[in-house]
Design a protein around this motif. Sequence first.
Motif, short mmCIF file in Angstrom:
data_model
loop_
_atom_site.label_atom_id
_atom_site.label_comp_id
_atom_site.label_asym_id
_atom_site.label_seq_id
_atom_site.Cartn_x
_atom_site.Cartn_y
_atom_site.Cartn_z
N GLY A 122 9.22 5.43 4.19
CA GLY A 122 8.57 5.84 2.97
C GLY A 122 9.40 7.15 2.13
O GLY A 122 9.99 7.72 2.52
N TRP A 123 9.17 7.01 0.90
CA TRP A 123 9.38 8.30 -0.15
C TRP A 123 8.13 8.87 -0.47
O TRP A 123 7.03 7.92 -1.04
CB TRP A 123 10.23 7.87 -1.05
N PHE A 137 2.27 9.85 -2.37
CA PHE A 137 3.03 8.66 -2.08
C PHE A 137 3.80 7.96 -3.18
O PHE A 137 3.13 7.91 -4.40
CB PHE A 137 1.97 7.81 -1.50
N VAL A 138 4.95 7.50 -3.09
CA VAL A 138 5.94 7.12 -4.01
C VAL A 138 6.15 5.59 -3.52
O VAL A 138 5.91 4.56 -4.33
CB VAL A 138 7.28 7.55 -4.25
N ALA A 139 6.73 5.29 -2.50
CA ALA A 139 7.08 3.88 -1.94
C ALA A 139 7.08 3.87 -0.38
O ALA A 139 7.58 4.90 0.09
CB ALA A 139 8.33 3.37 -2.59
N ALA A 140 6.91 2.72 0.15
CA ALA A 140 7.10 2.55 1.64
C ALA A 140 7.66 1.17 1.91
O ALA A 140 7.54 0.30 1.13
CB ALA A 140 5.69 2.82 2.40
N ILE A 141 8.24 0.96 3.06
CA ILE A 141 8.85 -0.35 3.66
C ILE A 141 8.46 -0.56 4.95
O ILE A 141 8.77 0.29 5.89
CB ILE A 141 10.30 -0.41 3.08
N PHE A 196 11.08 1.94 -9.67
CA PHE A 196 11.79 2.05 -8.27
C PHE A 196 11.96 1.06 -7.43
O PHE A 196 11.02 0.04 -7.17
CB PHE A 196 10.85 3.42 -7.74
N THR A 197 13.00 1.01 -6.48
CA THR A 197 13.03 0.11 -5.45
C THR A 197 13.37 0.73 -4.21
O THR A 197 14.36 1.34 -4.19
CB THR A 197 14.03 -0.84 -5.72
N ILE A 198 12.62 0.43 -3.13
CA ILE A 198 12.95 0.97 -1.86
C ILE A 198 13.49 -0.06 -0.86
O ILE A 198 13.06 -1.24 -1.00
CB ILE A 198 11.41 1.48 -1.04
N SER A 199 14.71 0.44 -0.36
CA SER A 199 15.19 -0.70 0.77
C SER A 199 15.72 0.20 1.97
O SER A 199 15.64 1.33 2.00
CB SER A 199 16.22 -1.20 0.17
N ARG A 200 15.86 -0.55 2.99
CA ARG A 200 16.49 0.04 4.24
C ARG A 200 17.36 -0.65 4.96
O ARG A 200 17.66 -1.85 4.32
CB ARG A 200 15.11 0.09 5.09
#
Length: 121
Positions: A35-36, A47-51, A68-72
């Motif tokens: 996460g971010w 908390f901002v984002a999690a995956i 915003f978009t989270i990726s990994r």
Amino acid sequence: QVQLVESGGGLVQAGDSLRLSCAASGRTFRTYDMGWFRQRPGTEREFVAAIRWGGGRTYYADSVKGRFTISRDDVKNTAVYLQMNSLKPEDTAVYYCAAAVTIPTMGAGYWGQGTQVTVSS
């Protein structure tokens, strides 16, 4: 044990985009939810984002949804990314990458050192 190093922060104008990267090392990285989080001036870290591990479900704070978009990348680079579009001055914060994020409580077991994002109006 997981080590996290963020990069990609900087000074931008409102409406601009930034992409944060978090390089992760450690054998168990691929099994962790990532996460971010951010800490704005004078406030607590939020908390901002999690995956989920395996690149599955994502979660976002209401304040960043749609922007915003989270990726990994669990295969090639073992990294986590945060694409930030339509940035606003209120997005100004130190952004932290986190590993072993607990969902839905949004805590974390490991933290990076943080990267500064400043959005001017």
